[in-house]
Design a protein around this motif. Structure first.
Motif, mmCIF file in Angstrom:
data_model
loop_
_atom_site.group_PDB
_atom_site.id
_atom_site.type_symbol
_atom_site.label_atom_id
_atom_site.label_comp_id
_atom_site.label_asym_id
_atom_site.label_seq_id
_atom_site.Cartn_x
_atom_site.Cartn_y
_atom_site.Cartn_z
ATOM 1 N N ILE A 117 0.764 -1.103 -0.075
ATOM 2 C CA ILE A 117 -0.056 0.018 0.198
ATOM 3 C C ILE A 117 0.818 1.210 0.115
ATOM 4 N N ASN A 118 2.171 1.294 0.466
ATOM 5 C CA ASN A 118 2.986 2.247 0.495
ATOM 6 C C ASN A 118 3.642 2.647 -0.567
ATOM 7 N N GLY A 119 3.644 1.668 -1.558
ATOM 8 C CA GLY A 119 4.057 1.956 -3.001
ATOM 9 C C GLY A 119 3.146 2.065 -4.181
ATOM 10 N N TYR A 120 1.954 2.860 -3.946
ATOM 11 C CA TYR A 120 0.944 2.384 -4.727
ATOM 12 C C TYR A 120 1.200 3.210 -6.053
ATOM 13 N N ASP A 121 2.082 3.682 -6.370
ATOM 14 C CA ASP A 121 2.583 4.578 -7.752
ATOM 15 C C ASP A 121 2.369 3.388 -8.859
ATOM 16 N N HIS A 122 2.929 2.381 -8.594
ATOM 17 C CA HIS A 122 2.732 1.152 -9.739
ATOM 18 C C HIS A 122 1.374 0.908 -9.887
ATOM 19 N N VAL A 123 0.700 0.792 -8.891
ATOM 20 C CA VAL A 123 -0.809 0.267 -9.068
ATOM 21 C C VAL A 123 -1.685 1.387 -9.938
ATOM 22 N N LEU A 124 -1.293 2.696 -9.375
ATOM 23 C CA LEU A 124 -1.632 3.786 -10.381
ATOM 24 C C LEU A 124 -1.508 3.667 -11.908
ATOM 25 N N PHE A 125 -0.240 3.386 -12.144
ATOM 26 C CA PHE A 125 -0.012 3.451 -13.567
ATOM 27 C C PHE A 125 -0.408 2.264 -14.092
ATOM 28 N N LEU A 126 -0.809 1.148 -13.478
ATOM 29 C CA LEU A 126 -1.535 0.006 -14.219
ATOM 30 C C LEU A 126 -2.893 0.296 -14.046
ATOM 31 N N MET A 127 -3.602 0.979 -13.137
ATOM 32 C CA MET A 127 -5.051 1.494 -13.358
ATOM 33 C C MET A 127 -5.372 2.564 -14.719
ATOM 34 N N VAL A 128 -4.241 3.280 -14.910
ATOM 35 C CA VAL A 128 -4.416 4.053 -16.276
ATOM 36 C C VAL A 128 -4.189 3.324 -17.407
ATOM 37 N N LEU A 129 -3.445 2.245 -17.129
ATOM 38 C CA LEU A 129 -2.923 1.583 -18.495
ATOM 39 C C LEU A 129 -4.124 0.627 -18.978
ATOM 40 N N ALA A 130 -4.901 0.040 -17.984
ATOM 41 C CA ALA A 130 -6.198 -0.847 -18.156
ATOM 42 C C ALA A 130 -7.563 0.008 -18.256
ATOM 43 N N VAL A 131 -7.655 1.137 -17.514
ATOM 44 C CA VAL A 131 -8.899 1.521 -17.555
ATOM 45 C C VAL A 131 -9.639 1.864 -18.943
ATOM 46 N N PRO A 132 -8.810 2.199 -20.200
ATOM 47 C CA PRO A 132 -9.554 2.414 -21.198
ATOM 48 C C PRO A 132 -10.348 0.885 -21.828
ATOM 49 N N TYR A 133 -9.832 -0.161 -21.276
ATOM 50 C CA TYR A 133 -10.227 -1.536 -21.861
ATOM 51 C C TYR A 133 -11.314 -2.140 -21.046
ATOM 52 N N VAL A 134 -12.110 -3.023 -21.592
ATOM 53 C CA VAL A 134 -13.029 -4.068 -21.105
ATOM 54 C C VAL A 134 -12.662 -5.557 -21.284
ATOM 55 N N PHE A 135 -13.395 -6.149 -20.628
ATOM 56 C CA PHE A 135 -13.071 -7.699 -20.497
ATOM 57 C C PHE A 135 -12.800 -8.396 -22.036
ATOM 58 N N LYS A 136 -13.519 -8.145 -23.065
ATOM 59 C CA LYS A 136 -13.216 -8.635 -24.341
ATOM 60 C C LYS A 136 -11.845 -8.106 -24.761
ATOM 61 N N ASP A 137 -11.188 -7.230 -24.299
ATOM 62 C CA ASP A 137 -9.779 -6.597 -24.660
ATOM 63 C C ASP A 137 -8.755 -7.284 -23.862
#
Length: 193
Positions: free
Chosen positions: A19-39
């Motif tokens: 939880i203290n190194g959440y910067d990596h999680v934030l990057f993954l969130m913005v990487l994945a958010v434009p997509y849906v399961f079929k992608d």
């Protein structure tokens, strides 16, 4: 042997899910958010390209082939997140996102290289920097990244089906939240202070 393997993989998983190194999680969130399961295939390829990028720089950094100013790396990591989130805001709902796949893959690889330099700084504090350990650590990171991406895709599915967010709104809201979280990281960077 197998016990060491799982221990090293777990170190990689824990590193990402800390939880203290959440910067990596934030990057993954913005990487994945434009997509849906079929992608899912495209998202998995993007995550794997990101892993390849940070594994390369992690290995180069761990063996002192590459050294970079730590303050610069700690500044650049939130910048990569900010760029990806702003890109999402400006392209949310546009139909031609798929046409620029090569640029997206290259950018993801490049951002992975930057994030890996952050790993390498922390990795130098660990006494065992054998190639096997590095690869097992990277596998743990990949597993954690896939979990995070799955959660983002699942939350996107829920918001778009149950709560009736449009896909555009989901991308805009999550990207805006990430922007709000990452701007203080950029401002508080040691490079700027």
């Amino acid at each position: 042997m197998l016990e060491n393997f799982w221990f090293n993989v777990k170190i990689g998983i824990d590193h990402i899910l800390d939880i203290n190194g959440y910067d990596h999680v934030l990057f993954l969130m913005v990487l994945a958010v434009p997509y849906v399961f079929k992608d899912w295939k495209r998202v998995l390829v993007l995550v794997s390209i990101f892993t390849i990028g940070h594994s390369i720089s992690l290995i180069l950094g761990a063996y002192d082939v590459v050294t970079v100013n730590g303050k610069l790396v700690e500044f650049l990591i939130p910048i990569t997140i900010l760029i990806a989130a702003i890109y999402n805001v400006f392209t949310a709902g546009k139909k031609d996102r798929g046409n620029k796949i090569g640029l997206l893959f290259f950018t993801t690889l490049f951002f992975g290289l930057i994030h890996g330099l952050g790993f390498a700084r922390e990795f130098n504090m660990i006494s065992d920097n054998s190639l096997v350990f590095l690869l097992e650590f990277a596998l743990g990171i990949e597993i954690a990244q896939v979990i995070i991406v799955f959660v983002v895709l699942f939350l996107g599915f829920l918001c778009q089906t149950i709560f009736r967010f449009s896909r555009r709104d989901w991308v805009m809201v999550l990207s805006a939240i990430v922007i709000g979280l990452v701007i203080p990281m950029v401002i508080q960077s040691d490079l700027l202070n």
